[in-house]
Write a protein that holds these residues in place. Structure first.
Motif, short mmCIF file in Angstrom:
data_model
loop_
_atom_site.label_atom_id
_atom_site.label_comp_id
_atom_site.label_asym_id
_atom_site.label_seq_id
_atom_site.Cartn_x
_atom_site.Cartn_y
_atom_site.Cartn_z
N UNK A 78 1.70 113.50 85.90
CA UNK A 78 1.56 114.78 85.22
C UNK A 78 1.26 114.52 83.76
N UNK A 79 0.33 115.29 83.22
CA UNK A 79 -0.05 115.12 81.82
C UNK A 79 1.04 115.58 80.86
N UNK B 168 -0.63 111.71 77.05
CA UNK B 168 0.00 110.73 77.91
C UNK B 168 0.33 111.31 79.26
N UNK B 169 1.16 110.58 79.99
CA UNK B 169 1.56 111.03 81.32
C UNK B 169 3.00 110.62 81.61
N UNK B 170 3.59 111.33 82.54
CA UNK B 170 4.78 110.89 83.24
C UNK B 170 4.27 110.62 84.65
N UNK C 125 13.81 107.02 78.73
CA UNK C 125 14.22 106.20 79.88
C UNK C 125 14.79 107.08 80.99
N UNK C 126 15.56 108.10 80.62
CA UNK C 126 16.12 109.02 81.61
C UNK C 126 15.03 109.74 82.38
N UNK C 127 13.97 110.15 81.69
CA UNK C 127 12.85 110.84 82.35
C UNK C 127 12.20 109.90 83.38
N UNK D 179 8.34 102.38 90.77
CA UNK D 179 7.75 102.32 89.43
C UNK D 179 7.58 103.74 88.91
N UNK D 180 7.98 103.93 87.65
CA UNK D 180 7.77 105.20 86.97
C UNK D 180 7.63 104.90 85.49
N UNK D 181 6.76 105.64 84.81
CA UNK D 181 6.56 105.41 83.38
C UNK D 181 6.34 106.73 82.64
N UNK D 182 6.68 106.68 81.37
CA UNK D 182 6.29 107.71 80.41
C UNK D 182 5.40 106.96 79.44
#
Length: 161
Positions: free
Chosen positions: A128-129, A139-141, A44-46, A58-61
């Motif tokens: 970014x991969x 996956x990605x960030x 979550x911090x990332x 919006x941001x996801x890992x």
């Protein structure tokens, strides 16, 4: 000199087939045992930091499994899983390191993407991969913005060694 066949490699090409690469990628992802796990503060911090640094809502890992993408962490999305067929991550995982799309409405790779052509009208994407130690993309960030926007600062877009 006779070329010997290598398991998983096309004899004429000398490199692994897409099916073999995908199988190895999925096996590597399974080794992390991360799909369908609860949220964790570190992930979550990332996502929160990525959204803050890039100024996006919006941001996801996420991790891309077989026929699905699992959001380990998300900011502003409120879902934990989607189909990879309509996702930007499908394109990102095909890249060597980083996918940057300032305006998806003008990018032919996303011409048929319903998330771009319809609601919610996604435009901006930068991802970014995430790779395994063996280099498999799992996956990605990424950060997403609904309207097209100014470019990210060069320091954010520059891949790290």
């Amino acid at each position: 000199m006779e070329r010997k066949a290598v398991p998983g490699r096309h004899p004429a090409m000398g490199r692994p087939s897409q099916t073999t690469i995908e199988f190895a990628r999925l096996r590597a992802l399974a080794g992390y045992d991360i799909l369908d796990t609860p949220r964790e503060r570190e992930f979550d911090d990332v996502a929160e930091l990525a959204a803050e640094i890039c100024g996006t809502p919006i941001a996801v890992v996420n991790f891309i499994g077989d026929g699905r993408q699992f959001f380990k962490a998300e900011v502003g999305l409120r879902v934990r899983e989607t189909s990879p067929e309509t996702s930007f991550r499908r394109q990102a995982i095909l890249q060597s390191d980083f996918l940057y799309v300032p305006d998806a409405a003008r990018d032919p790779r996303f011409a048929g993407n319903p998330l771009v052509t319809g609601e919610p009208g996604l435009r901006f994407y930068a991802g970014a991969l995430l790779r395994t130690e063996d280099g498999y993309p799992v996956g990605t960030v990424c950060v997403i913005h609904l309207p097209a926007r100014k470019p990210l600062p060069p320091a954010v877009r520059r891949p790290r060694a």
